[in-house]
Structure formats: structure tokens, C-alpha cells
Design an enzyme around this catalytic site. Structure first.
Site: not given
Ligand SMILES: *Cc1c(COP(=O)(O)O)cnc(C)c1O
Length: 385
Positions: A186
Site C-alpha cells: 500500500k
Molecule cells: C489491502 C486491502 C484491504 C485489507 O487490508 P489488510 O491490511 O491487508 O488487511 C482492504 N481493502 C482493500 C481494497 C485492500 O486493497
């Protein structure tokens, strides 16, 4: 970077490392002072009133929905083009997951399609800022909030993005809560990590409880106070706490966000310019006024017209050191969603058509100009044939 370029990758510098090492040498590895500092840094970034940092983005979505205390059997609406967690958080809470199709240009959930899906049982809408491009939360909220429907933004892709009204993602100007993820792919990372922002005092207190087993020691909230040992479990909560190690990394990472965003946008601009005249390929569209911190660079490729397959293109790119991925398989077509809720192919045709052509190319701030050029050359040579 080495030879192989993945679709996404973190960037940790020496200052980030030192911030974590300082926590390792301190008294508190968890439940220390860094979590609150990270929450304050997120609030500075986003402009909301409250922030609750949690163990990951999925936990953020889980307790955001749990905080609403909805009856089981009511409905929530999200996008079919998202990571499964955006819909799973509804299922965790006994809420029936509904989907609304996407806008064919932005790939974000279509506010008009949401309108058509709202029933008297709809209680929550979870728009996803796909690839970092702000979804039209203002328009979604206009129809929904006067009907008492809660809006939770899934901003896992979008910390650092600003929408066309100048609103920073996470300020909750048109929503009740915003959920973030800090997974390494991210925009900024804590390893695993997440957070929820809100402007609502009651939701904030509820989220703090749910993060920590439903337990409070706050004298203002206790029903009695017999002594210094005393605590109460007032809700059924979870251990969704973030550690101080992670929070320290998060504070350091947020200080890079502006630079990361600038670099992400530079790479996107270079890609757009290089690819916009290629046959059979469509570059991402950014709505006028949006200032996206692009998390993903997704192109649409007409594999049929090229008389090839996505697998073959991915393989050819991989041979040139270019990693790709597909974001996302439409959630309603996952076996669990078919089995439990009866979804079928054809239910969300715009999303399914998008999925058939989607390919994410490498996009992360640590890419050098040479890396970007390498991706451009590889894609051109393969798509031009
Ligand atoms: C990565 C992601 C999540 C979940 O986040 P985590 O930290 O991996 O649990 C939720 N929604 C979207 C759109 C994502 O890309």
C-alpha cells in the site's frame, strides 16, 4: 531494485529502520506511546477528528462495521472490484453483502448503480477508492445518508489522495468512517497495520473498545470503580491492537507520503504518455479535479483482439523482469460468495468485463527512471507485437 520488478513494493529508508530500533530498545513493544503518535500523524495527514490504529486493514473494516451494531440480515453494498476484505467485513457481522456495478471509466463503484441497489434493508455502503482514485463519496452520500445509511470508505489504496472537492481521503467529510491498510504494497506501510478515522465521538469510543477486547479502564465509562485493578468488558471486542514497533514505522513512513505520492504520479504520467497511443490498450482515467495518490496502475488490454491471452502476456512480461497482477477477481464470483449468497457470472457485467481485460503494471515510488523505462519498453514490444 533488483532485476525483477513486482507490481508493488515498500520503500523503507534508514530513518524508518532507526525508528523501529528505538522502540525495540524502549520499555514498550506494544501499548506504549507510539500508537497514539501514529494516530495523530494520520489525523494530520487526513484532517479527521479521531483515529484508531489497528492490526490490519481487514480488522479496521471489521470493527468499523461492528461499531454500527446492526441487526443481522440487513444489507450492505460494496464494489465487486475490490479485495475480498471490503465485502467480508459485512459477512463477519452477519450482514448480507450486496454489490453495485462499477463505472467503466474510473473502475470505482457507480453511484447510480448504488441507487438502484438500495432497499429498505440497506444500512451501510462501503465505497472503495480503487487504485487510489477517489470514489464519488459526496454523490453516494447525498442519496444514502438522508435514508439513515452509514458510509464507510475503504481507503486501503488511497491515503494521500485528494478528491475533486479538495477533500483529503480520510477526512470523513461525507462519510461516517474511513478505513486504511498499511500492508507493504500500500501507499505507506507498517508491515501489517490499519486504521479508522471518524469525526463521530461515539463511534470513536466504540472503535477503541472493539480494538481491545471490549475492555475499558476509563473512569468516565466504568459503571463502578472499586479500585485501581478494575476494568470492565463492555462489548464483545477483539485483540486488534497495533504494536509500537509498527506504529513507529508508520510515523516514519507518513513523513515520506508527499514524496511517495509525487513519485507515483510521475510514473503514472510517464506510463500514460508512453501507452496512450498503443492499440488494444487503455490507460487509467483520472476524473478531472481528482488528485490521486495512485496505488495501482491498471491497464485494460483487449487480449481477444490481440489474439492472445492474459496468461501469455503476463508470462512474456515476466521473462523481461516485469511483474504484473490482476486487481481484482470480482468478489461476487468467488466460490464462497457464489455458494453462500447465490451470485453468478453476469450479475455485474461492467465489473466482469473490466476483470477480463485488467492488468496491473509495476508502480511503486522506489522504481528508478530506468525501471520505468524497462516496463515501458517491455509493454510496448509485446503489445505492438
Ligand atoms: C489491502 C486491502 C484491504 C485489507 O487490508 P489488510 O491490511 O491487508 O488487511 C482492504 N481493502 C482493500 C481494497 C485492500 O486493497
Amino acid at each position: 531494485m533488483g532485476e525483477f520488478l513486482p507490481y508493488g513494493h515498500q520503500w523503507i529508508d534508514d530513518n524508518d529502520v532507526e525508528a523501529v530500533v528505538r522502540v525495540l530498545k524502549s520499555d514498550f513493544l506494544t501499548q506504549g506511546p507510539l500508537v497514539q503518535r501514529f494516530e495523530e500523524a494520520i489525523l494530520e495527514t487526513c484532517g479527521a477528528k479521531h483515529c484508531v490504529a489497528v492490526a490490519n486493514g481487514t480488522a479496521a473494516l471489521h470493527i468499523a462495521v461492528a461499531a454500527l451494531e446492526l441487526d443481522s440480515g440487513v444489507e450492505g453494498i460494496t464494489s465487486p472490484i475490490t479485495f475480498v476484505a471490503s465485502a467480508n467485513c459485512l459477512v463477519y457481522n452477519g450482514i448480507t453483502p450486496k454489490f453495485a456495478d462499477i463505472d467503466p471509466r474510473t473502475y470505482n463503484i457507480d453511484p447510480q448503480a448504488i441507487q438502484e441497489r438500495i432497499t429498505e434493508r440497506t444500512r451501510v455502503i462501503i465505497p472503495v477508492h480503487f487504485a487510489g482514485q477517489p470514489a464519488d463519496v459526496k454523490q453516494i452520500a447525498q442519496g444514502a445518508r438522508k435514508r439513515g445509511i452509514t458510509i464507510i470508505e475503504d481507503a486501503a489504496h488511497a491515503i494521500g489522495s485528494i478528491d475533486e472537492n479538495g477533500s483529503r481521503i480520510g477526512d470523513c467529510r461525507n462519510s461516517d468512517m474511513t478505513a486504511f491498510s498499511f500492508h507493504p504494497v500500500k501507499n505507506v506501510t507498517t508491515g501489517e497495520g490499519g486504521a479508522i478515522t471518524t469525526n463521530d465521538d461515539a463511534l470513536f469510543r466504540k472503535l477503541q473498545l472493539l480494538r481491545n477486547h471490549g475492555i475499558t479502564r476509563d473512569p468516565v465509562l466504568l459503571s463502578q470503580n472499586p479500585g485501581p485493578w478494575y476494568y470492565e468488558m463492555q462489548e464483545i471486542g477483539y485483540n486488534y491492537r497495533l504494536t509500537d514497533l509498527q506504529a513507529a514505522l508508520g510515523v516514519a513512513q507518513l513523513s515520506h507520503l508527499d514524496a511517495f505520492k509525487k513519485r507515483r504520479r510521475e510514473i503514472v504520467a510517464r506510463y500514460n504518455q508512453a501507452f496512450s497511443n498503443l492499440p488494444h490498450l487503455t490507460v487509467p482515467f483520472e476524473r478531472t479535479g481528482n488528485d490521486s495518490c495512485f496505488h495501482l496502475y491498471v491497464v485494460q488490454i483487449d487480449f481477444d483482439a490481440m489474439k492472445t491471452s492474459r496468461t501469455q502476456i503476463m508470462e512474456l512480461l515476466r521473462k523481461q523482469g516485469v511483474g504484473t497482477q490482476v486487481h481484482y477477481i470480482p468478489v461476487h464470483t468467488q466460490p464462497f460468495y457464489r455458494k453462500r449468497f447465490g451470485y453468478r457470472d453476469g450479475d455485474f457485467p461492467v465489473a466482469e468485463r473490466y476483470y477480463g481485460r485488467a492488468l496491473s503494471l509495476p508502480l511503486f515510488p522506489k522504481m528508478s527512471d530506468g525501471d520505468v523505462g524497462r516496463v515501458i519498453d517491455a509493454v510496448r514490444s509485446i503489445v505492438e507485437g
